[in-house]
Design an enzyme around this catalytic site. Structure first.
Site: not given
Ligand code: NAD
Ligand code: ZN
Length: 247
Positions: A117, A128, A149, A190, A216, A218
């Site tokens: 992502h 630009c 920009c 996660g 994970n 949950e």
């Molecule tokens: P999600 O938010 O949909 O799911 C996160 C999962 O992590 C949940 O099922 C939750 O139960 C679990 N979780 C929470 N805390 C945890 C821990 N300490 N240990 C293990 N598991 C834990 O995230 P996703 O599946 O990555 O999809 C969502 C989108 O969110 C992605 O496309 C991503 O690009 C974006 N995102 C990125 C960030 C980041 O860069 N840190 C943060 C938020 C969302």
């Molecule tokens: Zn520009």
């Protein structure tokens, strides 16, 4: 016990791949999207994170992004990120495929990181093409909203992340599926596994015959396909697994 079984699988793997989501960074203080405390319990994702709403109203996008950026730029890798970097260093993991945009795997020392992502560490002008570090744009947000920009003056400055409605980076996607197709173990950490096509990556590994380990907080829709499911915090579970592999 499942932690031992996960360590056994990884210790005998030769082409293991990790696939991470927002949960791996939760213990670094970055809120997840879904699950307990997720930001989507507060915001409508399509309103906040789609390319259409960004183009229609960059200022509203940046109002929300400003706060998330502040948190993400200050975040540091947690023991879960570090454990994954150690596994790679010791030859137990080929690569990390991540849905995250926070750059914390790289900060922890992971060398082969495939960002499905994109990265939130840079910002690009959609007019630009000028790129600059997110930290520099972040510093301007107090005086300039939306940010402009510095080359062409446009207000269409977008973090180099994939928003809803945008295509995923083709090279990263290709590499992720190639790694998954060759994997003997896929370690999913996660991720709620409900965002596609990212969730197709572990499915591709399964189809190719890999064993799946899920760590994970949950339950996920993929738990039933996994050889080992560990419901717990990645910052605690992964270092435990890594220490057993090292032994
Ligand atoms: P999600 O938010 O949909 O799911 C996160 C999962 O992590 C949940 O099922 C939750 O139960 C679990 N979780 C929470 N805390 C945890 C821990 N300490 N240990 C293990 N598991 C834990 O995230 P996703 O599946 O990555 O999809 C969502 C989108 O969110 C992605 O496309 C991503 O690009 C974006 N995102 C990125 C960030 C980041 O860069 N840190 C943060 C938020 C969302
Ligand atoms: Zn520009």
């Amino acid at each position: 016990m499942s932690i031992e079984r996960a360590a056994d699988l990884l210790a005998s793997a030769t082409r293991a791949v990790a696939m991470t989501g927002a949960g791996v960074s939760a213990e670094s203080g970055i809120p997840t999207f879904r699950g307990e405390g997720g930001v989507w319990t507060k915001y409508d994702p399509v309103k906040v994170s789609s390319i259409d709403s960004f183009m229609a109203d960059p200022a509203s996008y940046w109002q929300v992004s400003r706060e998330r950026g502040r948190v993400a730029l200050a975040a540091r890798p947690n023991p879960g990120h570090v454990a994954l970097a150690q596994m790679e260093e010791r030859g137990r993991l080929v690569a990390v495929v991540t849905q995250n945009t926070d750059g914390l795997h790289q900060d922890a020392g992971s060398r082969r990181v495939i960002e499905l992502h994109g990265s939130g560490r840079n910002v690009e002008c959609m007019v630009c093409g000028r790129r600059e570090p997110r930290s520099e744009v972040q510093a301007r947000l107090d005086v300039e909203m939306p940010p402009r920009c510095q080359s062409c003056g446009s207000t269409f400055l977008k973090p180099t992340v994939v928003l809803f409605g945008e295509a995923m980076p083709a090279t990263a996607l290709h590499e992720a599926f190639e790694l998954a197709g060759q994997a003997d173990v896929i370690l999913v950490v996660g991720s709620s596994l409900v965002v596609y096509p990212a969730a197709d990556v572990p499915l591709a590994a399964l189809r190719a015959g890999a064993r799946m380990v899920v760590v994970n907080a949950e339950a996920t829709p993929f738990d039933r396909f996994a050889s080992v499911v560990i419901h717990g915090r990645s910052g605690e579970v992964l270092p435990h697994i890594a220490s057993l592999i090292a032994a």
